[in-house]
Design an enzyme around this catalytic site. Structure first.
Site, short mmCIF file in Angstrom:
data_model
loop_
_atom_site.label_atom_id
_atom_site.label_comp_id
_atom_site.label_asym_id
_atom_site.label_seq_id
_atom_site.Cartn_x
_atom_site.Cartn_y
_atom_site.Cartn_z
CB SER A 28 -0.85 0.06 1.27
OG SER A 28 -1.52 -1.13 1.50
CG HIS A 59 -3.87 -2.84 -2.46
ND1 HIS A 59 -2.65 -3.41 -2.22
CD2 HIS A 59 -4.33 -2.45 -1.26
CE1 HIS A 59 -2.40 -3.38 -0.92
NE2 HIS A 59 -3.41 -2.80 -0.32
CG HIS A 81 -4.56 -8.07 1.41
ND1 HIS A 81 -4.80 -7.16 0.40
CD2 HIS A 81 -3.42 -7.67 2.02
CE1 HIS A 81 -3.83 -6.26 0.40
NE2 HIS A 81 -2.98 -6.54 1.36
CE1 TYR A 83 -8.29 -6.75 3.14
CE2 TYR A 83 -6.21 -7.27 4.21
CZ TYR A 83 -6.95 -6.48 3.35
OH TYR A 83 -6.35 -5.43 2.71
CD GLU A 84 -8.43 -8.24 -1.27
OE1 GLU A 84 -8.92 -7.62 -2.21
OE2 GLU A 84 -7.24 -8.63 -1.26
CB ALA A 111 1.74 -0.65 4.75
CG MET A 209 -3.75 -7.36 8.04
SD MET A 209 -5.24 -6.40 7.79
CE MET A 209 -5.35 -5.52 9.35
CB SER A 210 0.29 -8.68 2.92
OG SER A 210 1.35 -7.82 3.28
CG ASN A 233 0.39 1.51 12.10
OD1 ASN A 233 0.39 1.16 10.92
ND2 ASN A 233 0.06 0.71 13.09
CG HIS A 245 -6.75 1.43 4.53
ND1 HIS A 245 -5.64 0.61 4.48
CD2 HIS A 245 -7.09 1.68 3.23
CE1 HIS A 245 -5.34 0.35 3.20
NE2 HIS A 245 -6.20 1.00 2.44
#
Ligand code: HPA
Length: 270
Positions: A28, A59, A81, A83-84, A111, A209-210, A233, A245
């Protein structure tokens, strides 16, 4: 090569004659490297057989083939991802295609949140190892022995050689480069403060998450991997603020300058 891979490779080879051995996945907000490339051919994910239509904001979803200082390169902008809601085989299909195209070295960026309190938001972390906290794995299912073994070794998923190179270049460029363990969190919910305390206790320095599913598939196919985590962060609970996000995308844009310089040097040296 299975038929799905053949379909994807045939389509790509009908669009570009370049045969890169180096690929990079941009997380990202980390694009920019394609601006420096020549002989560019952009192939949208939607135009490659068996790629799914991406959903995440920020993305774009495309393969960029081109040359950087004469070196052929495949840049993947955007990614899928877990989570998609897609099966991990679909999430990692672009990596399987990379292997089928002859990619030998893969730089995976992302990220993520800094769990180690010695790190600062806005810095990068070279991934030395990972923790898979999801309980699943993209290699579950029938194994294609022509790609890699049923039980792949995981003792050096992230190349020591490339980690060393990164440290040398970061020093030259006067960029602070942390090192540590990346934990894969399924998302899409960011972690709770208690989860971050757990993640720190079990040995991770960053969380996101990736990356891990992609690294598992690339490693299985014998691809040398470098993981660059951009710490957008501090992880939940470290600072008294909420995480969005949008904030992650803004922070990634800032890191992308140092990230671009480091990656440029690395690519020229590989
Ligand atoms: N946690 C998980 N994923 C992330 C984070 C985070 O703090 N920041 C960016 N992606």
């Amino acid at each position: 090569m299975n038929q799905k891979l053949k379909d994807a490779v045939t389509k790509i080879e009908s669009i570009t004659a370049l045969k890169p051995t180096i690929a990079i996945i941009l997380g990202s907000g980390l694009d920019g490297i394609t601006d420096k490339m020549t002989h560019l051919a952009m192939i949208s994910f939607t135009d490659i057989p068996h790629f799914i239509k991406p959903t995440t904001e920020g993305h774009q979803g495309a393969f960029y083939f081109g040359k950087l200082e004469g070196k052929s390169l495949l840049v993947m902008k955007g990614r899928y991802h877990y989570y998609e809601g897609y099966p991990l085989k679909d999430v990692t299909f672009p990596i399987s295609v990379m292997a089928a195209l002859g990619i030998k070295t893969l730089i995976i960026s992302n990220a993520c949140g800094a769990v180690n309190q010695k790190f600062n938001a806005g810095e990068m972390m070279i991934i030395t190892d990972h923790l898979n906290l999801t309980g699943t794995n993209p290699l579950i299912g029938p194994n294609d022995q022509s790609i890699g073994p049923r039980f792949p070794d995981a003792s050096e998923i992230y190349s020591k050689r490339l980690i060393e190179k990164s440290n040398i270049f970061a020093k030259k460029l006067k960029i602070r480069l942390n090192q540590g363990v990346y934990a894969w969190w399924s998302g899409p919910t960011y972690e709770t403060p208690a989860e971050i305390r757990m993640i720190r206790t079990i040995g991770a320095d960053a969380v996101g998450m990736s990356t891990v599913p992609e690294a598992l598939v690339a490693s299985h196919a014998g691809i040398e991997i470098l993981g660059i985590a951009c710490l957008t962060n501090m992880a939940t609970g470290i600072l008294p603020q909420k995480l969005t996000h949008e904030e992650v995308l803004v922070a990634a844009k800032k890191i992308s300058i140092d990230f671009g310089k480091l990656v440029y040097q690395l690519i020229l040296s590989i």
